[in-house]
Design an enzyme around this catalytic site. Structure first.
Site, PDB file in Angstrom:
ATOM      1  N   HIS A  74       0.936  -1.201  -0.008  1.00  0.00           N
ATOM      2  CA  HIS A  74       0.011   0.031  -0.121  1.00  0.00           C
ATOM      3  C   HIS A  74       0.811   1.318   0.106  1.00  0.00           C
ATOM      4  O   HIS A  74       2.179   1.252   0.303  1.00  0.00           O
ATOM      5  CB  HIS A  74      -0.973  -0.074   1.120  1.00  0.00           C
ATOM      6  CG  HIS A  74      -0.184  -0.015   2.554  1.00  0.00           C
ATOM      7  ND1 HIS A  74       0.549   1.054   3.012  1.00  0.00           N
ATOM      8  CD2 HIS A  74       0.233  -0.962   3.534  1.00  0.00           C
ATOM      9  CE1 HIS A  74       1.064   0.870   4.210  1.00  0.00           C
ATOM     10  NE2 HIS A  74       0.765  -0.341   4.449  1.00  0.00           N
ATOM     11  N   GLU A  77      -2.248  -7.345   7.307  1.00  0.00           N
ATOM     12  CA  GLU A  77      -0.879  -7.360   8.243  1.00  0.00           C
ATOM     13  C   GLU A  77      -0.855  -8.065   9.419  1.00  0.00           C
ATOM     14  O   GLU A  77      -2.068  -8.186   9.972  1.00  0.00           O
ATOM     15  CB  GLU A  77      -0.631  -5.990   8.418  1.00  0.00           C
ATOM     16  CG  GLU A  77       0.698  -5.497   8.992  1.00  0.00           C
ATOM     17  CD  GLU A  77       1.898  -6.055   8.274  1.00  0.00           C
ATOM     18  OE1 GLU A  77       2.019  -7.312   8.173  1.00  0.00           O
ATOM     19  OE2 GLU A  77       2.622  -5.328   7.727  1.00  0.00           O
TER      20      GLU A  77
END
Length: 386
Positions: free
Chosen positions: A190, A266
């Protein structure tokens, strides 16, 4: 838009001395050899011969498809760094060759990668065939070349050795084309969030930050670059805000919808969320030392261990490989999951995660074949952000 790989090499027996080059154009999806080129060029230096090989490879790719995307792989650090714009070109014999090479395709459609010499055997063999022909007073002939067969044999031998190391011995006749098109994962980290420049732990259990303005611009650039390549067939993202936002920006460029995959999230860093590495080291020194030494150790406060993340990513990988067999899919995820994809593909130990640097909005690529083997094709590429 087609995608080619150009492998090129050049050599000089004397430097300067009798010189020749070799180059090969491969289909980036199947690995099939599309064009071979080689030529004896008389007396020249190694570097000039290498540039002549690059130029010939690019021109051969252009003849196949002038609108293609091209990835150049060479074992010449000099040529790769100069053509990537990181090193200046000072030698008068190389300047015009570099200029010609830069004009074959628009620069944004060509990327460069250094590879070790043993990975460039096909082009190396072509260059040596050309020099051998020159020594006989002849020119190289494609009809007489055995470079492709020798390179294929060397690759099979290397694949069998590598497979034996990780406990997966493929058939001696294995080659990518035999197994069909792989499931190819283009892994995009990202874009930046407000926490990224400060290098703060930002996992699944924190504040779930959105992209910063810089991060949104990085996502736009990544989307534009991937749209130019034209190879992405689906977009899958982690459920966290920063990955969803990155994926949606990129997907608009590609004209695709975004699917969400929970397994791409994550790691949960527990009580360390929002802290810097130094702050964690100061507040929780014993927990930090255990976490760095033992993959099964959890962050303070019941976060997720590297072992748990690895098991999650392995299960997610199997699920996505089955769902996207033969296709190229963009996975928008985070530092730890992307590093774990690469670590698992290489059969590397868990501590390899600490030896990888992954930048915001960087691209990595791993291909998965039908026999279970994987090929890491790219890691931490940020050229689209420049």
């Amino acid at each position: 838009m087609r995608e080619f790989i150009v492998e090129a090499d050049g050599g000089s027996r004397g430097n300067p001395g009798p010189a020749g080059y070799g180059s090969v154009v491969l289909d980036a999806t199947t690995g099939e050899t599309l064009v071979e080129a080689a030529e004896y060029i008389g007396v020249a230096t190694n570097n000039v011969a290498e540039y002549r090989g690059l130029l010939a490879g690019l021109r051969a790719a252009h003849q196949l498809d002038p609108s293609a995307i091209v990835h150049v792989r060479m074992d010449s650090k000099l040529v790769v760094e100069q053509m990537s714009g990181r090193w200046k070109i000072k030698h008068p014999d190389m300047k015009p060759l570099a200029m010609q090479a830069s004009q074959v395709f628009p620069p944004e459609r060509v990327t460069y990668e250094w590879i070790p010499r043993e990975k460039n055997k096909h082009a190396d063999r072509l260059a040596n065939e050309a020099m051998d022909a020159g020594a006989r007073g002849e020119q190289w002939s494609a009809a007489d070349s055995t470079a492709e067969l020798e390179a294929a044999a060397a690759k099979v031998e290397a694949d069998v050795r590598a497979a034996t190391v990780v406990g997966k011995v493929s058939s001696p006749g294995w080659a990518p084309a035999d197994l069909g098109a792989p499931a190819t994962f283009v892994l995009l980290r990202h874009g930046e969030t407000p926490l990224t420049p400060q290098k703060r732990f930002s996992g699944s259990g924190g504040t779930n930050p959105s992209l910063s303005e810089v991060g949104r611009e990085q996502a736009e650039r990544a989307g534009a670059a991937l749209a130019r390549r034209g190879t992405i067939q689906a977009v899958v993202a982690s459920p966290l805000a920063r990955t969803r936002e990155t994926a949606e920006i990129v997907a608009r460029h590609l004209g695709l919808e975004v699917s969400i995959e929970e397994g791409l999230r994550e790691t949960d860093f527990g009580a360390w969320e929002g802290l810097t590495f130094g702050e964690v080291r100061e507040r929780y020194p014993d927990d930090m030392n255990r976490w760095l030494a033992d993959p099964t150790a959890e962050p303070t406060g019941g976060g997720e261990s590297f072992a748990a993340t690895g098991a999650r990513i392995e299960a997610t990988r199997e699920k996505l490989v089955a769902a996207y067999a033969g296709r190229t899919v963009l996975l928008v995820s985070h530092v730890t999951p992307i590093k774990t994809f690469v670590q698992l593909a290489l059969g590397a130990p868990p501590e390899a995660l600490f030896r990888m640097e992954l930048s915001a909005a960087a691209l990595s690529v791993v291909a998965y074949y039908a026999d279970g083997n994987a090929s890491v094709r790219l890691f931490n590429d940020t050229s689209h952000l420049r």
